[in-house]
Design a protein around this motif. Structure first.
Motif, PDB file in Angstrom:
ATOM      1  N   LEU A  34       0.836  -1.200   0.000  1.00 25.30           N
ATOM      2  CA  LEU A  34       0.000   0.000   0.000  1.00 25.30           C
ATOM      3  C   LEU A  34       0.870   1.249   0.000  1.00 25.30           C
ATOM      4  O   LEU A  34       1.882   1.307   0.710  1.00 25.30           O
ATOM      5  N   PRO A  35       0.479   2.277  -0.761  1.00 28.40           N
ATOM      6  CA  PRO A  35       1.264   3.517  -0.794  1.00 28.40           C
ATOM      7  C   PRO A  35       1.439   4.168   0.577  1.00 28.40           C
ATOM      8  O   PRO A  35       2.454   4.804   0.836  1.00 28.40           O
ATOM      9  N   SER A  36       0.473   3.984   1.469  1.00 26.83           N
ATOM     10  CA  SER A  36       0.520   4.628   2.781  1.00 26.83           C
ATOM     11  C   SER A  36       1.384   3.882   3.795  1.00 26.83           C
ATOM     12  O   SER A  36       1.682   4.414   4.863  1.00 26.83           O
ATOM     13  N   VAL A  61       2.516  -4.243  13.582  1.00 21.38           N
ATOM     14  CA  VAL A  61       3.125  -2.919  13.640  1.00 21.38           C
ATOM     15  C   VAL A  61       3.141  -2.372  12.217  1.00 21.38           C
ATOM     16  O   VAL A  61       3.760  -2.963  11.334  1.00 21.38           O
ATOM     17  N   LEU A  62       2.414  -1.274  12.013  1.00 23.54           N
ATOM     18  CA  LEU A  62       2.349  -0.646  10.691  1.00 23.54           C
ATOM     19  C   LEU A  62       2.893   0.770  10.784  1.00 23.54           C
ATOM     20  O   LEU A  62       2.365   1.588  11.552  1.00 23.54           O
ATOM     21  N   GLU A  63       3.935   1.055  10.034  1.00 21.04           N
ATOM     22  CA  GLU A  63       4.461   2.415   9.945  1.00 21.04           C
ATOM     23  C   GLU A  63       3.766   3.089   8.765  1.00 21.04           C
ATOM     24  O   GLU A  63       3.912   2.656   7.620  1.00 21.04           O
ATOM     25  N   ILE A  64       3.019   4.153   9.077  1.00 19.49           N
ATOM     26  CA  ILE A  64       2.160   4.820   8.108  1.00 19.49           C
ATOM     27  C   ILE A  64       2.742   6.181   7.763  1.00 19.49           C
ATOM     28  O   ILE A  64       3.035   6.981   8.659  1.00 19.49           O
ATOM     29  N   ASN A  65       2.884   6.469   6.478  1.00 15.54           N
ATOM     30  CA  ASN A  65       3.425   7.757   6.059  1.00 15.54           C
ATOM     31  C   ASN A  65       2.348   8.806   5.805  1.00 15.54           C
ATOM     32  O   ASN A  65       2.652   9.988   5.730  1.00 15.54           O
TER      33      ASN A  65
END
Length: 101
Positions: A34-36, A61-65
């Protein structure tokens, strides 16, 4: 950057091996693209440092931009399918939004 921590146990009727296979073959590859999402991990807990069982069996654990983009990503047909499958495994997952201090 926002990090989302997801804490959950499997449903009583969910098979651990089936969940872990699904996480490796479906959830991780789909969400990681996913782009995010900059980074996505699924962790199995093994206990507490001082001894005893951890209160949750799994941690994501998701690092979201970009949270706005995450909303768009989550609305895609592919992610709707992943979400529908996830809830057949996870019992009351807790999605915690965090940021670095």
């Amino acid at each position: 950057m926002t990090t989302i921590i997801v804490l959950f146990n499997l449903r009583e009727d969910a098979d651990k091996d089936a969940y872990e296979n699904w996480a490796k073959t479906t959830d991780l590859p789909t969400a990681s693209k996913l782009p995010s999402v900059d980074k996505f991990e699924v962790l199995r807990t093994t206990g507490l440092l001082g001894g005893g069982d951890a209160p949750y069996q799994y941690i994501e654990v998701l690092e979201i931009n970009d949270l706005e983009q995450l909303g768009k990503d989550a609305a895609t047909e592919a992610m709707q399918q992943v979400t529908a499958e996830f809830v057949t495994f996870a019992d009351n997952p807790q999605f915690i939004l965090t940021e670095s201090i």
